[in-house]
Each structure stands twice: as C-alpha cells, then as structure tokens.
Design a protein around this motif. Sequence first.
Motif, PDB file in Angstrom:
ATOM      1  N   ALA A  47       0.841  -1.197   0.000  1.00 48.23           N
ATOM      2  CA  ALA A  47       0.000   0.000   0.000  1.00 48.23           C
ATOM      3  C   ALA A  47       0.871   1.241   0.000  1.00 48.23           C
ATOM      4  N   GLY A  48       0.456   2.203  -0.767  1.00 48.07           N
ATOM      5  CA  GLY A  48       1.172   3.472  -0.758  1.00 48.07           C
ATOM      6  C   GLY A  48       2.439   3.479  -1.571  1.00 48.07           C
ATOM      7  N   ALA A  49       2.620   2.491  -2.472  1.00 45.51           N
ATOM      8  CA  ALA A  49       3.850   2.449  -3.252  1.00 45.51           C
ATOM      9  C   ALA A  49       3.703   3.104  -4.614  1.00 45.51           C
ATOM     10  N   ALA A  50       2.499   3.123  -5.151  1.00 46.74           N
ATOM     11  CA  ALA A  50       2.328   3.683  -6.490  1.00 46.74           C
ATOM     12  C   ALA A  50       1.065   4.516  -6.551  1.00 46.74           C
ATOM     13  N   ARG A  51       1.007   5.365  -7.550  1.00 45.28           N
ATOM     14  CA  ARG A  51      -0.168   6.216  -7.684  1.00 45.28           C
ATOM     15  C   ARG A  51      -1.375   5.411  -8.161  1.00 45.28           C
ATOM     16  N   PRO A  52      -2.555   5.991  -8.016  1.00 45.35           N
ATOM     17  CA  PRO A  52      -3.751   5.273  -8.465  1.00 45.35           C
ATOM     18  C   PRO A  52      -3.611   4.899  -9.946  1.00 45.35           C
ATOM     19  N   PRO A  53      -3.913   3.670 -10.297  1.00 41.18           N
ATOM     20  CA  PRO A  53      -3.785   3.263 -11.693  1.00 41.18           C
ATOM     21  C   PRO A  53      -4.922   3.823 -12.555  1.00 41.18           C
ATOM     22  N   ILE A  54      -4.835   5.119 -12.810  1.00 41.06           N
ATOM     23  CA  ILE A  54      -5.834   5.783 -13.655  1.00 41.06           C
ATOM     24  C   ILE A  54      -5.064   6.370 -14.829  1.00 41.06           C
ATOM     25  N   ALA A  55      -5.414   5.959 -16.042  1.00 43.17           N
ATOM     26  CA  ALA A  55      -4.610   6.355 -17.202  1.00 43.17           C
ATOM     27  C   ALA A  55      -5.001   7.715 -17.769  1.00 43.17           C
ATOM     28  N   ALA A  56      -6.270   8.086 -17.665  1.00 42.16           N
ATOM     29  CA  ALA A  56      -6.760   9.302 -18.333  1.00 42.16           C
ATOM     30  C   ALA A  56      -5.938  10.529 -17.943  1.00 42.16           C
ATOM     31  N   ALA A  57      -5.688  11.411 -18.913  1.00 40.99           N
ATOM     32  CA  ALA A  57      -4.921  12.619 -18.643  1.00 40.99           C
ATOM     33  C   ALA A  57      -5.689  13.571 -17.733  1.00 40.99           C
ATOM     34  N   HIS A  58      -6.993  13.427 -17.733  1.00 33.00           N
ATOM     35  CA  HIS A  58      -7.814  14.203 -16.799  1.00 33.00           C
ATOM     36  C   HIS A  58      -9.195  13.571 -16.756  1.00 33.00           C
ATOM     37  N   LEU A  59      -9.941  13.925 -15.702  1.00 35.74           N
ATOM     38  CA  LEU A  59     -11.291  13.371 -15.565  1.00 35.74           C
ATOM     39  C   LEU A  59     -12.322  14.489 -15.530  1.00 35.74           C
ATOM     40  N   ARG A  60     -11.909  15.656 -16.006  1.00 35.49           N
ATOM     41  CA  ARG A  60     -12.834  16.787 -15.936  1.00 35.49           C
ATOM     42  C   ARG A  60     -13.939  16.642 -16.966  1.00 35.49           C
ATOM     43  N   THR A  61     -15.121  17.107 -16.587  1.00 32.48           N
ATOM     44  CA  THR A  61     -16.254  16.967 -17.499  1.00 32.48           C
ATOM     45  C   THR A  61     -16.760  18.335 -17.951  1.00 32.48           C
ATOM     46  N   ASP A  62     -16.168  19.390 -17.385  1.00 33.02           N
ATOM     47  CA  ASP A  62     -16.613  20.732 -17.776  1.00 33.02           C
ATOM     48  C   ASP A  62     -15.811  21.200 -18.993  1.00 33.02           C
ATOM     49  N   ALA A  63     -16.181  22.347 -19.529  1.00 31.50           N
ATOM     50  CA  ALA A  63     -15.514  22.859 -20.739  1.00 31.50           C
ATOM     51  C   ALA A  63     -14.251  23.621 -20.343  1.00 31.50           C
ATOM     52  N   TRP A  64     -13.277  22.921 -19.792  1.00 31.82           N
ATOM     53  CA  TRP A  64     -12.065  23.567 -19.272  1.00 31.82           C
ATOM     54  C   TRP A  64     -11.220  24.190 -20.370  1.00 31.82           C
ATOM     55  N   TRP A  65     -11.418  23.754 -21.604  1.00 32.09           N
ATOM     56  CA  TRP A  65     -10.581  24.245 -22.703  1.00 32.09           C
ATOM     57  C   TRP A  65     -11.037  25.601 -23.232  1.00 32.09           C
ATOM     58  N   VAL A  66     -12.252  26.038 -22.815  1.00 33.34           N
ATOM     59  CA  VAL A  66     -12.771  27.305 -23.351  1.00 33.34           C
ATOM     60  C   VAL A  66     -11.862  28.471 -22.970  1.00 33.34           C
ATOM     61  N   LEU A  67     -11.428  28.481 -21.707  1.00 35.63           N
ATOM     62  CA  LEU A  67     -10.627  29.611 -21.236  1.00 35.63           C
ATOM     63  C   LEU A  67      -9.274  29.701 -21.966  1.00 35.63           C
ATOM     64  N   PRO A  68      -8.478  28.615 -21.998  1.00 33.26           N
ATOM     65  CA  PRO A  68      -7.217  28.731 -22.738  1.00 33.26           C
ATOM     66  C   PRO A  68      -7.393  29.087 -24.215  1.00 33.26           C
ATOM     67  N   VAL A  69      -8.435  28.544 -24.844  1.00 28.94           N
ATOM     68  CA  VAL A  69      -8.648  28.865 -26.258  1.00 28.94           C
ATOM     69  C   VAL A  69      -8.963  30.356 -26.406  1.00 28.94           C
ATOM     70  N   THR A  70      -9.799  30.881 -25.502  1.00 31.05           N
ATOM     71  CA  THR A  70     -10.141  32.301 -25.560  1.00 31.05           C
ATOM     72  C   THR A  70      -8.893  33.160 -25.396  1.00 31.05           C
ATOM     73  N   VAL A  71      -8.037  32.763 -24.453  1.00 27.30           N
ATOM     74  CA  VAL A  71      -6.820  33.542 -24.222  1.00 27.30           C
ATOM     75  C   VAL A  71      -5.924  33.518 -25.465  1.00 27.30           C
ATOM     76  N   VAL A  72      -5.812  32.367 -26.097  1.00 29.61           N
ATOM     77  CA  VAL A  72      -4.993  32.285 -27.311  1.00 29.61           C
ATOM     78  C   VAL A  72      -5.553  33.234 -28.376  1.00 29.61           C
ATOM     79  N   ILE A  73      -6.873  33.233 -28.546  1.00 38.38           N
ATOM     80  CA  ILE A  73      -7.477  34.074 -29.579  1.00 38.38           C
ATOM     81  C   ILE A  73      -7.280  35.551 -29.252  1.00 38.38           C
TER      82      ILE A  73
END
Lengths: 264, 251
Positions: free
Chosen positions: A6-32
């Motif tokens: 126990a406590g030797a490795a991180r949770p075996p979750i592969a996904a780069a993120h588990l967010r379900t909201d539109a988190w990409w809207v803000l960075p895209v807006t800033v780029v534009i």
Amino acid sequence: MIRQPAGAARPPIAAAHLRTDAWWVLPVTVVIVLGAFVVYSTWAALQNAHYFFAPYLSPFYSPCLSQSCLHLTFGVGLPDVSFPIVGVVSPAFLILWGPGLFRLTCYYYRKAYYRSFWLAPAACAVRDVKRAYTGETRFPLILQNFHRYAWYVAVVFIVLLTWDALLAFRFPNGFGIGVGTVVMWVNVILLAAYTFSCHSCRHVCGGHVDVFSRAPGRYRVWHVLSWLNERHPTYAWLSLFSVGLTDLYIRLVSMGIIRDLRIL
Amino acid sequence: MATVTMRVFRGDAGGGSFKDYRVEADEGMVVLDVIHRLQATQANDLACRWNCKAGKCGSCSAEVNGKPRLMCMTRMNLFREGEIISVAPIRAFPIIRDLVTNVAYNYEKAKAIPPLRLKPPEADGTYRMMQEDIDRIQEFHKCIECFLCQDVCHVIRDHEAHKKAFAGPRFFIKLAGLEMHPLDAADRTPFVRREAGIGLCNITKCCTEVCPEHIHITDNGIIPLKERMADSFDPIVRLLRRFRGMRKDGA
Ligand code: SF4
Ligand code: SF4
Ligand code: FES
Ligand code: FES
C-alpha cells in the motif's frame, strides 16, 4: 486484497484528466484574444502612419523619438534608424519593447500564457502536455524574476502617456475636449491601474517589510496596493483592450474613416 | 429523493477501475453523504477517509468530476440531473485503496522546513507584535492541510522527478508565513530557492483555485516569496539597503 504494498504507487488511472466541464474554453479564448492583440499591435507598429491626429497621439507611438515622427514628444528627434530593404524603422519599435516586456513578464500574463500557449497545465488537474518541465529555473525563463525592472520602465510610460493625455486637451484652436480626449484618458487611467496593481509594485512599495508597525507609511501604501492588486487580472485585460482601441480610434480618425466629435 | 449515478474508483496500486453505482441522494446532501450511503448499502468495503464533515479536518480530499475537492464541502446540487459523478482518489499521491491515498510526502516536506528562529527579546525581556504585523500571515494559518493544492500542482502531479526538490504550494505559504513573521530572524530566501524549489512553480494558480479555505496561495504567498528572492539578486535593492542601513526586518 492488496497486490502491491500500500502506498507504493499512484492510483492506476490512465486518463490525462477526468474533468467533465468545458475547461478548454478559457485557454482557447486567451490564445485568440492575446494572439489578436499581438497581430494587431505588430501591424499597427509596422504602419508608421496614421498614429497622430492633432492633438491625439497613439499610445503605440508614444514617446515618439525619431526625426520622422509625426509628433515629436521631446521636441527634438533622434536620427531615424533605417536598414537596407526594410527602410526606416517605425518609431513604434524604438519604444514598444518597454510595455511589451512589462506584459511579457507580468505574473498574471505568465499564468495566462503558460496555461494557454505552453499547456503547462492547460487547466487545473489536466495533465501537462510536455513531459520535460523546468518551470522558471533556467535561462531564459529565470529572467522573469526581474519583472520589477520592467515595472520601473512602465512607470515612466505612465508619466509620458499622462502627458499625452494632457496634450489631448490642446486643440489647434485652443482648449477643448473631443471623444479622442476621453478615449485617451480612459486608456491612461486603465494603464495606470494595471501598472500600480502589479505584484512587483506591491512588493517594492511595501510588501518587503516584515514589521509593518515600524513602517506605517509603507504599510498604508501596501494596503492600498493590495486592494488594487486583487483586481490586477481585470486591469490587465481592460488596459490591453483600451490601448489597442485607443490606437484604432486615432488611426481611423486620422485616416478620415470616422470623425472625432468635439464635446467642448 | 433522486437516484444518482456515482462512478467511483475501486482498487489499489495493483490495479483498479471505475465502477458505476446507482445511489439514492436526498436533498441537501454532499458528495461525502452519498459515498457514505453507498458504503452502507452497496459497497461495505469501500475505503474512504473523513473526520469532521465540516470542511475543517482536511481528510476527505478527492477528485470529483476531475476536480480536486473536499467531498464534504461539495454539494450534490452542483451537478446537473442525470450527470454521472466521478469520484477518484487524489491522483498525485500513492494509493492505499479506493479513495484513500498516502500523503506522507507532505509530512516529509513539513519536517524539512526550518522552524521559527526568534529574534532577541526587547529590553524588558518581552516580545511585542502589533495587529498589522501579523494580519498578513493569519491568512496562511487557515490552512487545514487537505493537500488539495499539493494534489493539483502540476509540478508534483505531472513531474515526479521534481518532487524531491519541490515543497509545493502548501509549504510555500508555510514558508511565506515564517518569512514575513515579525519575530523571525532567519532569512529564508536561500531555502525557498534551493530546497523548496520555488523556481519550479510557474504561478499558474491551480493551487489557489482549489483551496477550500480560499487562501490566496499564489498572490499572497508564492509571488511575494518570488519577489523576496529577487531582492537578494537585485543590485538596486541591495544598494538601497546598504545605503539606508536597512535590516532584514525592513523597518
Ligand atoms: S501556482 Fe505554482 S505552486 Fe500553485 S499549483 Fe501552480 S505551479 Fe503549483
Ligand atoms: S493551502 Fe488550502 S488547499 Fe492547500 S492544504 Fe491548505 S487548505 Fe488545503
Ligand atoms: S504587471 Fe502583472 S504582475 Fe507586474
Ligand atoms: S471530512 Fe473533514 S474536511 Fe471533509
């Protein structure tokens, strides 16, 4: 049923993120938005024309220092810089490095572009795109720590732009107020709000003190600057728009596309 | 009463996956309540850590729909009807089982911080502090050590190799509180730079975004520390200090 200690490795979750909201809207807006500003300001600086319409001077060309200036800030002009093929360098480039460096090294803009352009991280709890990361520990990013020098320069610009805004009352036929005057004042006020809400300003003017009770003057200054500092991101965006729009307004007036209305 | 779908991580370091559960949720419930009901009715062996159910002990940290949060402070009415709600352990730390992780990393970092080094007392043998001297550092003392900021910080989360030389946001505010302390005699900027690795922080503010105590970790803690670090390099400041004979306490 524990198959590994126990406590030797991180949770075996592969996904780069588990967010379900539109988190990409803000960075895209800033780029534009930031991208559009960089494109417009570069284009405007390259024009080397339509940046002055008495008594208004575009903030992209202030202070105007070289002989070919349509409106010399200090009366006398430095010799024009010119290169073969390119020709005379627009006077905007002699000065834009000042405000440019100020924004580039601003703590708030750093956050904005590290997230939106660097994707480190694009949003919170979203995995960094690049594997290699050294933060601000190496050249050139380590130089971000000298943001305060850019702030010193920015303060000089506020003085100069205030002077321009004062001159914007002086029409060829005497005192007056035009829409352009108001535009220039709104711009300089927003730029000042941005400049004096800066984190380096807050530190240099009072934040460096440990025992505030022994430095009451600096404590009061720090208190006011802290209030401004909380609003720094807002001023960062508002002043970005205002500086671009002020240039655009003066440009359109001097091109004869719109007419500057006199209020007084 | 409504039935909600909870997608909960089940497993340990050896392997695991998300499992969907249909759970009854009452009005006014928080995620932790639903997890408790799930534990009571369908998954008796589900491991989760909690203590106060009041947002004060910092035990129930998890990632709800991918965002680091306290389960006991996340109300169910935050979610749309029919939305699947995922609950994962805080992913930056080694897993023990299900929603429980081993956060020992943080305790090791805490141990490394040099404690307060008191200045000599005043002539009458006492110490005096004025309210304005400590107002600023009070904010940092609100920390409940939930380690959500440590979990979300991409330096810890995504760049394992840097963990050794990086204290993380929770300990930057600890260091800021000591560095700004009116009675502390130590200059902590070398520690902040080398051992705590503040240069790795790129001030992207995720720590501030997730802090349940709404501590302005970046603006009031990290950035002032970066500025203090810059002081030690800034020739103008050094010259001014020498000129004014200014001591570290700045008065
Ligand atoms: S601001 Fe710095 S310490 Fe906070 S999460 Fe971002 S990188 Fe980590
Ligand atoms: S600073 Fe905030 S997020 Fe970080 S451990 Fe303390 S309470 Fe939690
Ligand atoms: S201008 Fe943004 S922090 Fe200095
Ligand atoms: S149970 Fe104590 S903070 Fe959530």
